[in-house]
Design a protein around this motif. Structure first.
Motif, PDB file in Angstrom:
ATOM      1  N   PHE A  27       0.806  -1.220   0.000  1.00  0.00           N
ATOM      2  CA  PHE A  27       0.000   0.000   0.000  1.00  0.00           C
ATOM      3  C   PHE A  27       0.839   1.270   0.000  1.00  0.00           C
ATOM      4  O   PHE A  27       0.293   2.375   0.085  1.00  0.00           O
ATOM      5  N   ASP A  50       2.491   2.782  -2.355  1.00  0.00           N
ATOM      6  CA  ASP A  50       2.282   3.660  -3.507  1.00  0.00           C
ATOM      7  C   ASP A  50       0.916   4.332  -3.502  1.00  0.00           C
ATOM      8  O   ASP A  50       0.723   5.358  -4.154  1.00  0.00           O
ATOM      9  N   THR A  51      -0.037   3.766  -2.770  1.00  0.00           N
ATOM     10  CA  THR A  51      -1.393   4.322  -2.754  1.00  0.00           C
ATOM     11  C   THR A  51      -1.729   4.998  -1.426  1.00  0.00           C
ATOM     12  O   THR A  51      -2.884   5.368  -1.200  1.00  0.00           O
ATOM     13  N   ALA A  52      -0.746   5.155  -0.561  1.00  0.00           N
ATOM     14  CA  ALA A  52      -0.974   5.778   0.743  1.00  0.00           C
ATOM     15  C   ALA A  52      -1.287   7.257   0.577  1.00  0.00           C
ATOM     16  O   ALA A  52      -0.985   7.871  -0.452  1.00  0.00           O
ATOM     17  N   LYS A  53      -1.857   7.837   1.608  1.00  0.00           N
ATOM     18  CA  LYS A  53      -2.173   9.264   1.599  1.00  0.00           C
ATOM     19  C   LYS A  53      -0.892  10.085   1.491  1.00  0.00           C
ATOM     20  O   LYS A  53       0.191   9.630   1.870  1.00  0.00           O
ATOM     21  N   TYR A  56       1.745  10.224   4.324  1.00  0.00           N
ATOM     22  CA  TYR A  56       2.761   9.162   4.479  1.00  0.00           C
ATOM     23  C   TYR A  56       4.005   9.513   3.669  1.00  0.00           C
ATOM     24  O   TYR A  56       5.122   9.415   4.172  1.00  0.00           O
TER      25      TYR A  56
END
Length: 163
Positions: A85, A87-90, A93
């Motif tokens: 996750f 690469d898709t974190a907020k 991060y």
């Protein structure tokens, strides 16, 4: 990002040279054999492939856990669900990692956490079992000392060897 396979390998294998030195008869080997009740002749006939193979496996398992203890950034990574996750974190991060991604990634800092792990994890485990087995404090401290040295060196390698 955080996992360096070479650091894992070196950290895993550290236990072998440390053990060869630590349990050498000229260091603690003779005392350990006496305190453990190990007969030198019986030890020579042991299945060394099994002993060293499992030692490496157990060390690899400990290395996996130690990585999360000595590298603080794993805490942030666990907050987002792990590597899949990242690469898709907020954006927060990514901003946090940009600011603190390499903070405390030194050999010295890893050694500190490795030593603390040896003292506060290995001692209670080995100490409890040894007390129920009616082993001496010499036996306990020889074995715990080995793990403190190993975890200290492993922690240093894992923390400093980022890429």
């Amino acid at each position: 990002m955080f996992v360096n396979p070479w650091a894992y390998l070196v950290s895993t294998l550290i236990v072998l040279p440390v053990g060869f030195i630590w349990y050498n008869p000229k260091v603690f080997g003779t005392i350990w054999m006496r305190e453990a009740g190990v007969n030198a002749d019986a030890a020579k006939s042991a299945n060394m492939f099994k002993i060293f193979g499992l030692t490496i496996l157990f060390s690899a398992m400990a290395t996996m856990m130690l990585q999360g203890i000595v590298v603080h950034q794993f805490g942030a990574l666990s907050m987002i669900g792990g590597m899949p996750f990242a690469d898709t974190a907020k954006p927060s991060y990514a901003a946090f990692m940009a600011d603190y991604g390499a903070t405390f990634r030194t050999f010295k800092h890893g050694m500190l956490h490795g030593a603390m792990t040896g003292l506060f994890l290995a001692l209670p485990i080995i100490g409890t079992n040894s007390l129920f087995e009616n082993k001496s404090w010499k036996y306990i401290w020889i074995n715990v000392g080995y793990f403190i040295i190993c975890f200290t060196l492993q922690g240093g390698v894992l923390s400093a060897w980022e890429n």
